[in-house]
Design an enzyme around this catalytic site. Structure first.
Site, short mmCIF file in Angstrom:
data_model
loop_
_atom_site.label_atom_id
_atom_site.label_comp_id
_atom_site.label_asym_id
_atom_site.label_seq_id
_atom_site.Cartn_x
_atom_site.Cartn_y
_atom_site.Cartn_z
N GLY A 146 -42.75 32.59 -70.89
CA GLY A 146 -41.53 33.67 -68.95
C GLY A 146 -41.19 32.97 -68.75
CB CYS A 161 -51.69 35.83 -61.74
SG CYS A 161 -52.47 35.74 -63.49
#
Length: 435
Positions: A251, A362
């Site tokens: 991504g 994350c």
């Protein structure tokens, strides 16, 4: 003997129990697909049962402790998984009916040779739970977050944010997409709403991702709003050579290509790198790809930009992976911290003078975020912090700390949109020029 048909709903209960059992044993949850259950309605119901059991795991732990005087029986096959699915249905999914929860739980237990001797216990425990379902349904949301992280998060984010964490855990994650081009007609066709920059959000959908408008044509890719932030902060001129470390599934690589950089994507996992290549091919994007260890990769020529999305505890992803906060331990976080420092050290080595390094994880753990910045500034000569400004994140100004670090969490509403976002930490460094 006349043929006795299998009770309706039993197969999906058995399949769901096997999947939940594997998650309880430490696997990541992967939603059931067509190869697991052909009927789409059965598949949706089974996934709903599993995800409810996972999101409500802390409350189910409390119930099980109260209902099983002698604790969970050992070596009992799918007993625990069936029990959790059934308790989740009885207490939190009353629209599915109490009778089916009890009947199918007992039948499923009887079908497992390792658990069938516990079918009577299953029946008794669930009847007790049914009698106390109103009380259990009022259990505190404080039980949803394990003590392993609850105290740390309370200190780091405050009580109001933690309440938002619980809400986000129960609500799950919407589908965020990054668009190749700003196309109002495509956004409308997707039933999406703009969130921030080139991110749009789909709150409800009735079809798989692959069937959404624009997928086959490569007009967007799936990427949480928080995950889309790091690549936007490089601030380099188009054409700059940029290294994307730990790049799969791609991504951020796609974002870097879209920004006009000359991108080299590196990942140690060959299979994940193949997925990255497939994603780029669908998007009609091109990047150099390398399968190598980010901890010891040495480029022939330093890069003007390096983006390190480091392996981490992933606690910030609990909206879509609720099991992660129950699988992780303090020791797991400490191990990730050591790995991140090794990767940060090598990322800095790959950086040209005056170059920009983005470090992101994350994770909601300060040890993997803010504390790593302090370590890097003390331990990596020539690396200095380049603070992010709130103006660089319109609609999400509150995520930027006074030090210029970016910290998102599931209680935040990007662009004022409901649905929260992943917990992410981002720091931006610059390598000082000599002379």
């Amino acid at each position: 003997m006349a043929y006795k048909p299998e009770p309706a709903g039993l197969k999906l209960r058995l399949v769901a129990a096997q999947r939940l059992k594997s998650v309880l044993a430490g696997d990541n949850f992967v939603p059931l697909g067509a190869t697991d259950l052909v009927d789409g309605r059965d598949r949706a119901l089974a996934n709903r049962l599993i995800t409810t059991a996972l999101r409500r795991q802390g409350q189910l732990n409390f119930m099980i402790h109260a209902l099983l005087d002698k604790g969970m029986p050992g070596k009992s096959g799918t007993f625990e998984a069936v029990l959790r699915l059934s308790l989740a249905q009885l207490v939190f999914l009353p629209d599915l009916g109490a009778h089916s929860a009890l009947f199918l739980a007992v039948e499923a237990t009887k079908r497992d040779p390792k658990a069938r001797h516990l079918s009577g216990l299953m029946n008794a425990v669930l009847r007790n739970a049914q009698a106390n379902s109103a009380k259990f349904g009022m259990l505190s949301d404080d039980l949803l977050i394990p003590d392993t992280f609850g105290d740390t998060w309370l200190e780091a984010y405050g009580e109001e944010a933690i309440d938002g964490f619980s809400d986000a855990l129960l609500a799950g994650a919407a589908l965020d997409l990054t668009l190749k081009d700003n196309d109002p007609e495509l956004i409308d066709a997707l039933g999406a709403e703009p969130v921030m920059a080139d991110t749009v959000r789909i709150e409800q959908r009735d079809r798989p991702v692959e069937a959404l408008p624009g997928f086959a044509e490569g007009r967007w890719w799936v990427q949480d709003a928080a995950s889309s932030i790091p690549a936007r902060l490089l601030g380099l001129e188009p054409g700059a050579r940029v290294l994307d470390l730990c790049a799969a599934p791609g991504g951020k690589t796609a974002q870097l290509v879209k920004a006009g950089y000359a991108v080299t994507a590196l990942d140690a996992d060959a299979k994940r790198m193949e997925r990255l290549k497939e994603n780029l091919e669908r998007l009609h994007y091109a990047a150099e790809t390398i399968v190598a260890d980010a901890g010891n990769f040495t480029p022939e020529t330093p890069f003007k930009g390096v983006l390190l999305d480091a392996p981490c505890s992933a606690t910030g992803t609990f909206r879509r992976h609720p099991e992660v906060i129950w699988h992780r331990s303090v020791g797991d976080v400490a191990g990730r911290v050591r790995l991140q420092r090794s990767l940060l050290t090598n990322a800095a080595r790959c950086l040209d003078q005056g170059g920009v390094l983005i470090y992101c994880v994350c994770s909601l753990e300060p040890a993997e975020g803010e504390e790593q910045v302090d370590w890097a500034l003390q331990s990596l000569p020539g690396l200095e912090l380049w603070p992010v400004t709130s103006e660089e994140l319109p609609g999400l100004e509150s995520a930027v700390s006074p030090r210029g670090l970016v910290r998102t969490h599931p209680g935040m509403m990007p662009g004022g949109r409901s649905g929260g976002m992943d917990g992410f930490f981002v720091a931006r460094f610059r390598r000082s020029e000599i002379g």
